[in-house]
Design a protein around this motif. Structure first.
Motif, PDB file in Angstrom:
ATOM      1  N   ARG A 170       0.825  -1.208   0.000  1.00  0.00           N
ATOM      2  CA  ARG A 170       0.000   0.000   0.000  1.00  0.00           C
ATOM      3  C   ARG A 170       0.866   1.268   0.000  1.00  0.00           C
ATOM      4  O   ARG A 170       0.573   2.231  -0.711  1.00  0.00           O
ATOM      5  CB  ARG A 170      -0.924  -0.025   1.219  1.00  0.00           C
ATOM      6  N   LEU A 171       1.941   1.263   0.793  1.00  0.00           N
ATOM      7  CA  LEU A 171       2.829   2.430   0.833  1.00  0.00           C
ATOM      8  C   LEU A 171       3.546   2.619  -0.501  1.00  0.00           C
ATOM      9  O   LEU A 171       3.758   3.753  -0.944  1.00  0.00           O
ATOM     10  CB  LEU A 171       3.829   2.293   1.979  1.00  0.00           C
ATOM     11  N   ARG A 172       3.923   1.518  -1.151  1.00  0.00           N
ATOM     12  CA  ARG A 172       4.568   1.609  -2.460  1.00  0.00           C
ATOM     13  C   ARG A 172       3.615   2.209  -3.492  1.00  0.00           C
ATOM     14  O   ARG A 172       4.008   3.042  -4.297  1.00  0.00           O
ATOM     15  CB  ARG A 172       5.003   0.219  -2.907  1.00  0.00           C
ATOM     16  N   ARG A 173       2.354   1.765  -3.466  1.00  0.00           N
ATOM     17  CA  ARG A 173       1.367   2.316  -4.399  1.00  0.00           C
ATOM     18  C   ARG A 173       1.149   3.798  -4.139  1.00  0.00           C
ATOM     19  O   ARG A 173       0.995   4.588  -5.071  1.00  0.00           O
ATOM     20  CB  ARG A 173       0.043   1.573  -4.281  1.00  0.00           C
ATOM     21  N   ARG A 174       1.127   4.174  -2.880  1.00  0.00           N
ATOM     22  CA  ARG A 174       0.933   5.589  -2.538  1.00  0.00           C
ATOM     23  C   ARG A 174       2.106   6.423  -3.056  1.00  0.00           C
ATOM     24  O   ARG A 174       1.913   7.526  -3.565  1.00  0.00           O
ATOM     25  CB  ARG A 174       0.792   5.746  -1.025  1.00  0.00           C
ATOM     26  N   GLN A 175       3.329   5.898  -2.941  1.00  0.00           N
ATOM     27  CA  GLN A 175       4.495   6.625  -3.455  1.00  0.00           C
ATOM     28  C   GLN A 175       4.425   6.750  -4.973  1.00  0.00           C
ATOM     29  O   GLN A 175       4.765   7.793  -5.525  1.00  0.00           O
ATOM     30  CB  GLN A 175       5.793   5.914  -3.064  1.00  0.00           C
ATOM     31  N   GLU A 203       1.704   6.829  -6.804  1.00  0.00           N
ATOM     32  CA  GLU A 203       0.672   7.822  -7.114  1.00  0.00           C
ATOM     33  C   GLU A 203       1.196   9.232  -6.887  1.00  0.00           C
ATOM     34  O   GLU A 203       0.927  10.134  -7.681  1.00  0.00           O
ATOM     35  CB  GLU A 203      -0.567   7.572  -6.261  1.00  0.00           C
ATOM     36  N   ALA A 204       1.961   9.432  -5.829  1.00  0.00           N
ATOM     37  CA  ALA A 204       2.527  10.756  -5.553  1.00  0.00           C
ATOM     38  C   ALA A 204       3.532  11.140  -6.635  1.00  0.00           C
ATOM     39  O   ALA A 204       3.584  12.290  -7.076  1.00  0.00           O
ATOM     40  CB  ALA A 204       3.175  10.782  -4.180  1.00  0.00           C
ATOM     41  N   GLN A 244       1.744  12.246  -9.735  1.00  0.00           N
ATOM     42  CA  GLN A 244       1.189  13.590  -9.599  1.00  0.00           C
ATOM     43  C   GLN A 244       2.271  14.643  -9.753  1.00  0.00           C
ATOM     44  O   GLN A 244       2.006  15.747 -10.214  1.00  0.00           O
ATOM     45  CB  GLN A 244       0.477  13.741  -8.259  1.00  0.00           C
TER      46      GLN A 244
END
Length: 164
Positions: free
Chosen positions: A120-125, A127-128, A131
């Motif tokens: 989940r943290l990897r996916r969030r990174q 996505e960031a 952006q």
């Protein structure tokens, strides 16, 4: 009145500071208590038979007491109860194939949870990072859309217009 007077007389009949023994053999009761803390109540399932007041727990305590009085060892009593009720009766069941999930389950859940969190943290990174790759024009358009300054349909290309 007579009953109340008679029961009061019995209370005062004992000498103050002296207690009558509850059990005849304190060493036996200590062994029963020790074993009772190692055995799970099959009704309550989260209490030992020493803590539970369920009828089955009382029967099991009496059974432990009777077997110890008859000369059986603690191991013999435990083996008898495991044979009769299975490993579930023990608070610390032995490690074997049938109890592997019981012993390894918490570790598997911990590792699985840590893996899910890392994913989940990897996916969030990711996505960031996506952006951050926006052009200045795309950022200005997003700000305008969020602020409500621009109608949404005006900036969306129609199906007939080619996208650049």
């Amino acid at each position: 009145m007579v009953c109340a007077f008679g029961s009061g007389a019995m209370v005062h009949a004992a000498e103050p500071g002296t207690a009558t023994p509850v059990v005849a053999n304190q060493a036996l009761e200590d062994e029963v208590l020790e074993l009772s803390h190692k055995l799970r109540c099959l009704v309550c399932q989260n209490q030992s038979i020493a803590e539970s007041n369920a009828p089955l727990a009382i029967d099991l305590r009496n059974q432990v007491r009777e077997q110890l009085e008859s000369g059986k060892s603690k191991d013999d009593v435990i083996d008898y109860l495991v044979e009769r009720y299975g490993d579930f009766v023990l608070y610390e069941p032995p490690f074997k194939a049938t109890t592997m999930l019981l012993w390894g389950g918490p570790a598997a859940l911990l590792i699985g949870g840590a893996g899910w969190l890392a994913l989940r943290l990897r996916r969030r990174q990711a996505e960031a990072a996506a952006q951050e790759n926006l052009s200045t024009a795309e950022r200005d358009r997003a700000r305008a859309l969020l602020a409500g300054d621009t109608p949404v349909t005006a900036d969306i290309p129609s199906a007939e217009e080619p996208r650049s």
